[in-house]
Design a protein around this motif. Sequence first.
Motif, PDB file in Angstrom:
ATOM      1  N   HIS A  54     -14.374   1.318  -1.590  1.00  0.00           N
ATOM      2  CA  HIS A  54     -14.157  -0.119  -1.724  1.00  0.00           C
ATOM      3  C   HIS A  54     -14.718  -0.891  -0.534  1.00  0.00           C
ATOM      4  CE1 HIS A  54     -10.872   1.475  -4.332  1.00  0.00           C
ATOM      5  NE2 HIS A  54     -11.172   0.422  -5.071  1.00  0.00           N
ATOM      6  N   VAL A  98      -6.401   0.058  -6.912  1.00  0.00           N
ATOM      7  CA  VAL A  98      -5.823  -0.995  -6.085  1.00  0.00           C
ATOM      8  C   VAL A  98      -4.497  -1.379  -6.727  1.00  0.00           C
ATOM      9  CG1 VAL A  98      -6.042  -3.337  -5.171  1.00  0.00           C
ATOM     10  CG2 VAL A  98      -8.079  -1.879  -5.386  1.00  0.00           C
ATOM     11  N   TYR A 136     -11.867  -7.538  -3.946  1.00  0.00           N
ATOM     12  CA  TYR A 136     -12.157  -6.108  -3.920  1.00  0.00           C
ATOM     13  C   TYR A 136     -13.456  -5.821  -4.659  1.00  0.00           C
ATOM     14  CZ  TYR A 136      -7.200  -5.960  -2.728  1.00  0.00           C
ATOM     15  OH  TYR A 136      -5.982  -6.166  -2.131  1.00  0.00           O
ATOM     16  N   ILE A 169     -13.678  -4.521   0.917  1.00  0.00           N
ATOM     17  CA  ILE A 169     -12.597  -5.494   0.749  1.00  0.00           C
ATOM     18  C   ILE A 169     -12.896  -6.712   1.608  1.00  0.00           C
ATOM     19  CG2 ILE A 169     -10.103  -5.843   0.896  1.00  0.00           C
ATOM     20  CD1 ILE A 169      -9.958  -2.681   1.035  1.00  0.00           C
ATOM     21  N   VAL A 176      -4.483   0.450  -1.401  1.00  0.00           N
ATOM     22  CA  VAL A 176      -5.856   0.722  -1.837  1.00  0.00           C
ATOM     23  C   VAL A 176      -6.206   2.183  -1.588  1.00  0.00           C
ATOM     24  CG1 VAL A 176      -8.277   0.059  -1.612  1.00  0.00           C
ATOM     25  CG2 VAL A 176      -6.472  -1.657  -1.247  1.00  0.00           C
TER      26      VAL A 176
END
Length: 287
Positions: A252, A222, A262, A254, A234
């Motif tokens: 991820h 990130v 994150y 988010i 990202v």
Amino acid sequence: MKILHISDLHFPKKLSLFSLRGKAIVGYLNYRLRRKSKHPLVLISAMIEAISKLEYDALIISGDLTNVSHPREFENAKEILQPLLTDKTFLIPGNHDRYQKRAIGPNPLFEKTFGEWIGSSIDPKLYIRTKKIGDKLFVGWDSNFAIPKITANGYVAPEVLQKTLSTTKEPYVLVCHHPLWNPVNEIESKAHRMTNREEVVDKLKVNPPLLYLHGHTHTNWVKLPGPRAPFSIVNSASSTRLSDKNHECGFHLIEIEDSIRYRRFIYSEDKFIETNPIFYEESEGVI
């Protein structure tokens, strides 16, 4: 809004060499001999199971579902992803999904297979697709093109940039396959990078996205907002690859509220577990 981001899935599918042509033969042999063992079926099953148990509002897939863009690979990818393909899903193609000219037109295999989940086109002459999921607008670009030789470059045309910036009037999340920034230890070769990414970053400052989601380089990071790119970048690639000393793989989740949080998930001991995200300041890498 909870955004689940996966990328560079490279789902395995055994193919006959007689069904391939051009650089697809070399690419497929490279996959079978070098990369296949890095994307085991058990990991893919574990990813599908883990995602099925997570709560999210949008599932974003930033390309490379296939290896050499063969029709059977697209069918296989759709079958594997079927439990996750809903109205919350948004996909864009990666360079491996455009590996051959027949994967681009006149009836592109990616669009033919995943047309229900690629959003709406805002210009018939340009690849700019949008989809509203919950209260967030997602904008997808195709930075890929079929190249006869073995390269993996990307490019975003000025017309795509101009049209996106002039027509997007609300906060948006931008999805594209190629990175706009790399850590100093992950700098891409000239044959692998988006060739005009400095121009793209400079133009995006006029109307920056909330996030830029990408893949292509098979390790997670990130990049936090900085002076040149005032938005997070990202990388969730590769979500189906075994980690090693050179690749920190996973995906991820988010969470966007008043701030952005994150969460990162990695494969360990036959399942996906949550671990610490890998954060960089913009100064720790290059555009």
